[in-house]
Design a protein around this motif. Structure first.
Motif, PDB file in Angstrom:
ATOM      1  N   ALA A 261       0.840  -1.200   0.000  1.00  0.00           N
ATOM      2  CA  ALA A 261       0.000   0.000   0.000  1.00  0.00           C
ATOM      3  C   ALA A 261       0.875   1.249   0.000  1.00  0.00           C
ATOM      4  O   ALA A 261       0.567   2.247  -0.668  1.00  0.00           O
ATOM      5  CB  ALA A 261      -0.926  -0.006   1.213  1.00  0.00           C
ATOM      6  N   GLY A 262       1.962   1.193   0.744  1.00  0.00           N
ATOM      7  CA  GLY A 262       2.898   2.302   0.743  1.00  0.00           C
ATOM      8  C   GLY A 262       3.551   2.493  -0.610  1.00  0.00           C
ATOM      9  O   GLY A 262       3.741   3.621  -1.078  1.00  0.00           O
ATOM     10  N   MET A 263       3.903   1.388  -1.254  1.00  0.00           N
ATOM     11  CA  MET A 263       4.507   1.472  -2.582  1.00  0.00           C
ATOM     12  C   MET A 263       3.532   2.037  -3.618  1.00  0.00           C
ATOM     13  O   MET A 263       3.923   2.791  -4.511  1.00  0.00           O
ATOM     14  CB  MET A 263       4.996   0.092  -3.029  1.00  0.00           C
ATOM     15  N   ASP A 264       2.266   1.705  -3.483  1.00  0.00           N
ATOM     16  CA  ASP A 264       1.251   2.279  -4.379  1.00  0.00           C
ATOM     17  C   ASP A 264       1.246   3.797  -4.273  1.00  0.00           C
ATOM     18  O   ASP A 264       1.197   4.511  -5.286  1.00  0.00           O
ATOM     19  CB  ASP A 264      -0.137   1.733  -4.043  1.00  0.00           C
ATOM     20  N   ALA A 265       1.301   4.294  -3.039  1.00  0.00           N
ATOM     21  CA  ALA A 265       1.275   5.738  -2.813  1.00  0.00           C
ATOM     22  C   ALA A 265       2.535   6.403  -3.361  1.00  0.00           C
ATOM     23  O   ALA A 265       2.485   7.488  -3.953  1.00  0.00           O
ATOM     24  CB  ALA A 265       1.116   6.035  -1.320  1.00  0.00           C
ATOM     25  N   LEU A 266       3.685   5.751  -3.174  1.00  0.00           N
ATOM     26  CA  LEU A 266       4.946   6.292  -3.683  1.00  0.00           C
ATOM     27  C   LEU A 266       4.955   6.320  -5.207  1.00  0.00           C
ATOM     28  O   LEU A 266       5.290   7.353  -5.819  1.00  0.00           O
ATOM     29  CB  LEU A 266       6.119   5.440  -3.183  1.00  0.00           C
ATOM     30  N   ARG A 275      10.056  -0.098  -8.419  1.00  0.00           N
ATOM     31  CA  ARG A 275       9.209  -0.437  -7.278  1.00  0.00           C
ATOM     32  C   ARG A 275       9.847  -1.461  -6.348  1.00  0.00           C
ATOM     33  O   ARG A 275       9.849  -1.283  -5.119  1.00  0.00           O
ATOM     34  CB  ARG A 275       7.849  -0.933  -7.767  1.00  0.00           C
ATOM     35  N   ASP A 276      10.383  -2.535  -6.901  1.00  0.00           N
ATOM     36  CA  ASP A 276      10.957  -3.586  -6.062  1.00  0.00           C
ATOM     37  C   ASP A 276      12.133  -3.066  -5.248  1.00  0.00           C
ATOM     38  O   ASP A 276      12.281  -3.401  -4.061  1.00  0.00           O
ATOM     39  CB  ASP A 276      11.393  -4.767  -6.920  1.00  0.00           C
ATOM     40  N   LEU A 277      12.971  -2.242  -5.880  1.00  0.00           N
ATOM     41  CA  LEU A 277      14.124  -1.701  -5.166  1.00  0.00           C
ATOM     42  C   LEU A 277      13.676  -0.749  -4.060  1.00  0.00           C
ATOM     43  O   LEU A 277      14.234  -0.761  -2.954  1.00  0.00           O
ATOM     44  CB  LEU A 277      15.059  -0.982  -6.135  1.00  0.00           C
ATOM     45  N   LYS A 279      10.845  -0.810  -2.453  1.00  0.00           N
ATOM     46  CA  LYS A 279      10.272  -1.599  -1.362  1.00  0.00           C
ATOM     47  C   LYS A 279      11.384  -2.208  -0.506  1.00  0.00           C
ATOM     48  O   LYS A 279      11.305  -2.219   0.729  1.00  0.00           O
ATOM     49  CB  LYS A 279       9.369  -2.708  -1.909  1.00  0.00           C
ATOM     50  N   GLU A 280      12.432  -2.679  -1.165  1.00  0.00           N
ATOM     51  CA  GLU A 280      13.579  -3.240  -0.441  1.00  0.00           C
ATOM     52  C   GLU A 280      14.223  -2.148   0.423  1.00  0.00           C
ATOM     53  O   GLU A 280      14.623  -2.392   1.568  1.00  0.00           O
ATOM     54  CB  GLU A 280      14.596  -3.801  -1.437  1.00  0.00           C
ATOM     55  N   ARG A 281      14.310  -0.935  -0.127  1.00  0.00           N
ATOM     56  CA  ARG A 281      14.881   0.188   0.622  1.00  0.00           C
ATOM     57  C   ARG A 281      14.009   0.515   1.842  1.00  0.00           C
ATOM     58  O   ARG A 281      14.516   0.777   2.929  1.00  0.00           O
ATOM     59  CB  ARG A 281      14.977   1.414  -0.283  1.00  0.00           C
ATOM     60  N   LEU A 282      12.698   0.489   1.648  1.00  0.00           N
ATOM     61  CA  LEU A 282      11.771   0.743   2.752  1.00  0.00           C
ATOM     62  C   LEU A 282      11.957  -0.274   3.865  1.00  0.00           C
ATOM     63  O   LEU A 282      12.089   0.087   5.047  1.00  0.00           O
ATOM     64  CB  LEU A 282      10.333   0.693   2.236  1.00  0.00           C
ATOM     65  N   MET A 283      11.995  -1.555   3.513  1.00  0.00           N
ATOM     66  CA  MET A 283      12.093  -2.602   4.523  1.00  0.00           C
ATOM     67  C   MET A 283      13.439  -2.548   5.241  1.00  0.00           C
ATOM     68  O   MET A 283      13.521  -2.788   6.455  1.00  0.00           O
ATOM     69  CB  MET A 283      11.878  -3.977   3.884  1.00  0.00           C
ATOM     70  N   ALA A 284      14.495  -2.211   4.517  1.00  0.00           N
ATOM     71  CA  ALA A 284      15.815  -2.099   5.140  1.00  0.00           C
ATOM     72  C   ALA A 284      15.848  -0.913   6.110  1.00  0.00           C
ATOM     73  O   ALA A 284      16.471  -0.989   7.179  1.00  0.00           O
ATOM     74  CB  ALA A 284      16.889  -1.930   4.070  1.00  0.00           C
ATOM     75  N   THR A 285      15.188   0.163   5.745  1.00  0.00           N
ATOM     76  CA  THR A 285      15.140   1.335   6.623  1.00  0.00           C
ATOM     77  C   THR A 285      14.402   1.017   7.921  1.00  0.00           C
ATOM     78  O   THR A 285      14.839   1.386   9.009  1.00  0.00           O
ATOM     79  CB  THR A 285      14.465   2.517   5.904  1.00  0.00           C
ATOM     80  N   ILE A 286      13.282   0.327   7.814  1.00  0.00           N
ATOM     81  CA  ILE A 286      12.532  -0.074   9.006  1.00  0.00           C
ATOM     82  C   ILE A 286      13.407  -0.935   9.908  1.00  0.00           C
ATOM     83  O   ILE A 286      13.477  -0.720  11.127  1.00  0.00           O
ATOM     84  CB  ILE A 286      11.247  -0.825   8.611  1.00  0.00           C
TER      85      ILE A 286
END
Length: 346
Positions: A261-266, A275-277, A279-286
């Protein structure tokens, strides 16, 4: 005889106004404008800001939030202080520096997001630089507003090397990794995940091609990016600040539960991103930048007061600042949601 009743115009109008008032939502009655600047260009770890916009979470709190791309984590502090923005997502340590020098103009943080120090200097895998002491005599580069560059004096003090023997070069952010690869600089300042994923975008394999000298491994246990507001806005619009934090906290929890859902907004804002990269960046940041053990006790968004005192001391001493701000000057927890509503683990 037939009697005809003709109500007065004022009575009719007053009834109409009453009906209209009942049909207007609280958010529509008071749309407080907030102009916000991000830490950087649109990327995965900013997804919650966009989701909060798209899902109407800001609007539900009576807010009209405009979000601009940024130029580095340190930049929002000065932009807010100058009045160009009401709010921003920026580096806590840049805020401490600013508050020590110009306390009346300094913004204030209200919600901590990056609670683990992400600051690093990346070098090529085959570089002779193995420890911070090896920076002496070398050329290290980064964007002028980079948070790791701003904290370099603190690293020098903690790791006991002479920062005056290091050449500092500035470059455009999009040239950082390329200049390292070409040998134009010996190392580059940045946030770990920023460099990691930017390197992948230019065809590098960070695992094979780079090494990272992380500040956190050398005694720099500092906070990083937080939500900042101008003091004037906080004073005049406390409910808006509280509403913003409530909406953002809600969006972060939703993105953590449903990253797509976050990736859709981005992607709605920057369709050319991978998109895949992202999302990977988002998960690594978390995982790497928001997951300090303290959140189990205090929750994401809040700070540990004693840790912040130590952080302030490190920044003040390393940069020889004219005064030491108090914790209350730089962070105001009054606008946080209830503890039960804050994330305790990822």
């Amino acid at each position: 005889m037939t009697l005809t009743f003709k109500p007065k115009l004022a009575t009719v109008l007053s009834g109409l106004l009453a009906v209209m008032a009942l049909s207007v939502t609280p958010a529509a009655l008071a749309q407080t404008k907030i102009k916000m600047v991000l830490n950087w260009k649109y990327q995965g770890p900013q997804a919650w800001f966009f989701l909060a916009q798209d899902k109407g979470y800001f609007k539900a709190e009576g807010l009209d939030v405009e979000i601009d791309q940024g130029e580095g984590s340190s930049a929002p502090v000065a932009k807010i202080a100058a009045g160009a923005y009401n709010a921003g997502f920026g580096d806590m340590n840049a805020l401490i520096d600013f508050a020590a020098k110009r306390p009346a103009e300094a913004p204030v943080a209200v919600y901590m997001i990056y609670n683990t120090p992400p600051f690093t200097i990346a070098v090529k895998k085959d570089s002779p630089i193995k420890t911070p002491k090896d920076f002496e005599g070398k050329n290290i580069g980064g964007p002028a507003n980079d948070g790791a560059l701003k904290l370099f004096p603190a690293l020098a003090k903690a790791a006991k090397f002479d920062a005056s023997k290091v050449t500092i070069s500035n470059m455009a952010p999009n040239l950082r990794e390329q200049m390292l690869v070409r040998g134009q600089v010996d190392g580059i300042f940045g946030y770990i995940n920023t460099i990691w994923f930017s390197a992948k975008l230019v065809g590098l394999d960070p695992d094979k091609d780079l090494r990272f000298i992380n500040y956190g491994n050398h005694g720099i246990d500092l906070y990083s990016n937080a939500i900042l507001f101008s003091r004037g806005f906080v004073r005049d619009n406390p409910k808006a600040v509280q509403g913003f934090v409530k909406a953002l906290n809600r969006a972060i929890k939703e993105v953590v539960a449903n990253p797509e859902a976050g990736m859709d907004a981005l992607m709605a804002r920057e369709p050319l991103l991978k998109r895949d990269l992202e999302k990977e960046r988002l998960m690594a940041t978390i995982k790497e930048e928001m997951n300090h053990p303290e959140i189990a006790r205090i929750g994401l968004g809040d700070i540990d007061t004693e840790r912040m005192k130590r952080s302030i001391g490190v920044v003040v001493e390393a940069n020889q600042l004219p005064r030491t701000p108090t914790v209350e000057e730089v962070f105001d927890r009054r606008y946080l949601p209830a503890r039960a509503d804050l994330i305790s683990k990822f």
